[in-house]
Design a protein around this motif. Structure first.
Motif, PDB file in Angstrom:
ATOM      1  N   UNK A 176       0.855  -1.199   0.000  1.00 31.71           N
ATOM      2  CA  UNK A 176       0.000   0.000   0.000  1.00 31.71           C
ATOM      3  C   UNK A 176       0.886   1.243   0.000  1.00 31.71           C
ATOM      4  N   UNK A 177       2.116   1.103   0.503  1.00 36.46           N
ATOM      5  CA  UNK A 177       2.998   2.265   0.641  1.00 36.46           C
ATOM      6  C   UNK A 177       3.840   2.447  -0.620  1.00 36.46           C
ATOM      7  N   UNK A 178       3.194   2.769  -1.729  1.00 38.38           N
ATOM      8  CA  UNK A 178       3.976   2.887  -2.968  1.00 38.38           C
ATOM      9  C   UNK A 178       4.267   4.335  -3.359  1.00 38.38           C
ATOM     10  N   UNK A 179       3.911   5.293  -2.492  1.00 32.18           N
ATOM     11  CA  UNK A 179       4.258   6.695  -2.766  1.00 32.18           C
ATOM     12  C   UNK A 179       5.733   6.892  -2.408  1.00 32.18           C
ATOM     13  N   UNK A 180       6.555   7.122  -3.400  1.00 30.84           N
ATOM     14  CA  UNK A 180       7.986   7.282  -3.118  1.00 30.84           C
ATOM     15  C   UNK A 180       8.397   8.758  -3.117  1.00 30.84           C
ATOM     16  N   UNK A 181       7.430   9.641  -3.240  1.00 27.99           N
ATOM     17  CA  UNK A 181       7.750  11.065  -3.162  1.00 27.99           C
ATOM     18  C   UNK A 181       6.520  11.890  -3.460  1.00 27.99           C
ATOM     19  N   UNK A 182       6.582  13.144  -3.018  1.00 28.54           N
ATOM     20  CA  UNK A 182       5.443  14.012  -3.297  1.00 28.54           C
ATOM     21  C   UNK A 182       5.796  15.442  -2.970  1.00 28.54           C
ATOM     22  N   UNK A 183       4.992  16.344  -3.489  1.00 33.89           N
ATOM     23  CA  UNK A 183       5.253  17.745  -3.197  1.00 33.89           C
ATOM     24  C   UNK A 183       4.247  18.644  -3.868  1.00 33.89           C
ATOM     25  N   UNK A 184       4.597  19.922  -3.922  1.00 33.51           N
ATOM     26  CA  UNK A 184       3.700  20.873  -4.562  1.00 33.51           C
ATOM     27  C   UNK A 184       3.995  22.288  -4.103  1.00 33.51           C
ATOM     28  N   UNK A 185       3.128  23.202  -4.558  1.00 32.87           N
ATOM     29  CA  UNK A 185       3.249  24.609  -4.160  1.00 32.87           C
ATOM     30  C   UNK A 185       2.619  24.827  -2.805  1.00 32.87           C
ATOM     31  N   UNK A 186       3.133  25.807  -2.087  1.00 41.19           N
ATOM     32  CA  UNK A 186       2.572  26.161  -0.772  1.00 41.19           C
ATOM     33  C   UNK A 186       2.680  27.677  -0.653  1.00 41.19           C
TER      34      UNK A 186
END
Ligand code: HAM
Length: 419
Positions: free
Chosen positions: A276-286
């Motif tokens: 289930x833990x296949x998100x190896x990265x993430x991000x975006x604007x803040x």
């Protein structure tokens, strides 16, 4: 053997060689990718005033359930960092460096989560943050650096999921529509999501509960509410990615687990991981975060990648093995004259990696350790070599056998063989 009295705490791991060497090689590679793009290393404390992290959102799991917080001896309410964006923006607000301010980081993060494969209570992230410009081409640069890094690791099965979450000009209208939709169908919503709805309707989209899925699938989409200006920003990001040949999948229900996001948001999924833990990265604007921490209104964007999960993905794709830590040369000294002490020192000074045996053991025992070290050459000193001021050099990997050399010739000989 008696069992040890203590083990690493639940959800944490000891990382020993060669895995630790592999992790360091991964961080070195990341530094290479982002420093080429002029991101400078930043280092902030592992703990902060808890207020810094409350900006992550009062309805997020990270804040409500997972914070490692405590009251320190001076009465201050402190938390171990669950992520680095808030800390880096706090540092930006404190020091006010010139913009655009582009930085990268690596280090452990702490979240009191339910441990499972790929999900730990202490885990390592690498990431970048860039503050001071709203230019959509910066969004493209940031995303492309993560994509480049995965590529340099040899990962091929990575999907980029992309969304825009709008901003204060259009989010309220969307939230109202979303809340109205969920309220109209509240009987179908899980009890927990009904509670979340009161705090932040957007978070309901992040529910993983089966009961909520049909309703989530039919929910209104943020992209339909973007102002023309923000739709144009998102369009430019998509076009920029296409220009660089970076494949992406539009994911209009991607909301991410932290509340500070505006406009472009993204996540990388490792398709080779069947957990289930296949998100190896993430991000975006803040774009509102600096202001909410008491600073000037400053746009920002960044990502963080989970090192532990990336290495699991590398295992699954059979790429980026641990680099060898075997020495180039191994000194075997049976002369009884402590020659190995100065010889290993001299070899290391000359730039070779060198190891040696201990405890004055027999030739056979020392050669066994030498073989196990997987060194390229054994340097052997017995009584004969000692008397003649020489060494025997044995090729342990190739087929050049062994030769007797004057000690003064050793370095230049090894240079011809190993450099
Ligand atoms: P995040 O999605 O919470 O974002 O975490 C980023 C990555 O850290 C995840 O995709 C995952 O690979 C890894 N990760 C998160 N939790 C765990 C865990 N318990 N065990 C192992 N790995 C984990 C952030 O942290 C944001 N600060 C990203 C960001 C930077 N947004 C803008 N700038």
């Amino acid at each position: 053997m008696a069992s040890p009295s203590f083990q690493a705490p639940k959800g944490t791991r000891d990382i020993l060689p060669p895995q630790s060497t592999r992790q360091r090689a991964l961080i070195d590679l990341f530094a290479d990718v982002v420093e080429r793009a002029s991101y400078g290393a930043v280092s902030t404390p592992m703990f902060e005033d808890i207020g810094v992290f409350l900006r992550l959102g009062e309805a997020t799991d990270v804040v409500t359930k997972e914070m490692y917080d405590f009251v320190a001896k001076d009465g201050n309410h402190i938390a171990l960092r669950p992520e680095l964006t808030a800390s880096v923006v706090r540092a930006f607000v404190q020091h006010r460096p010139a913009t655009p301010w582009k930085v990268w980081y690596e280090g452990p993060q702490f979240r009191y989560e339910r441990p499972q494969a790929g999900r730990y209570r202490q885990f390592t992230q690498v990431g970048i943050e860039a503050l001071g410009t709203s230019d959509p081409e910066l969004d493209v640069e940031v995303i492309s650096l993560a994509a480049d890094f995965y590529k340099r690791l040899g990962l091929e099965q990575v999907t980029l999921l992309l969304n825009s979450l709008g901003d204060a000009t259009c989010r309220p209208g969307y939230l109202q529509a979303l809340e109205g939709y969920f309220r109209d169908n509240i009987a179908e919503l899980s009890e927990q999501s009904a509670l979340t709805l009161d705090i932040n309707p957007l978070r309901v989209l992040d529910s993983k509960r089966d009961q909520d899925q049909p309703l989530i699938d039919g929910a209104p989409l943020m992209v339909e509410f973007l102002t023309p200006e923000l739709a144009e920003h998102f369009d430019q990001v998509c076009k920029g990615l296409e220009q660089l040949g970076i494949a992406y999948t539009l994911s209009p229900r991607l909301v991410r687990g932290l509340d500070y996001y505006t406009l472009t948001t993204f996540e990388f999924a490792a398709d080779a991981l069947d957990t289930a833990q296949n998100a190896i990265g993430g991000g975006g604007r803040y774009d509102g975060l600096a202001e909410s921490l008491g600073g000037p209104d400053t746009p920002g964007i960044g990502f963080a990648l989970g090192v532990d999960r990336i290495l699991l993905a590398c295992d699954a794709e059979d790429t980026f093995p641990a680099p060898s830590i075997s020495p180039e040369v191994f000194v075997v000294d049976v002369s009884g004259a402590h020659v190995s002490l100065e010889l290993t020192h001299m070899l290391r000074e000359a730039g070779f990696t060198a190891d040696r045996a201990w405890d004055n053991r027999s030739m056979k025992a020392q050669m066994k350790v030498s073989d196990r070290s997987e060194a390229a050459f054994a340097i052997i000193i017995g009584e004969d070599e000692l008397a003649a001021d020489s060494v025997t050099v044995r090729d342990l990997r190739g087929d050049s056998g062994q030769r007797l050399l004057k000690r003064t010739e050793l370095i230049s000989y090894l240079q011809t063989q190993l450099r």
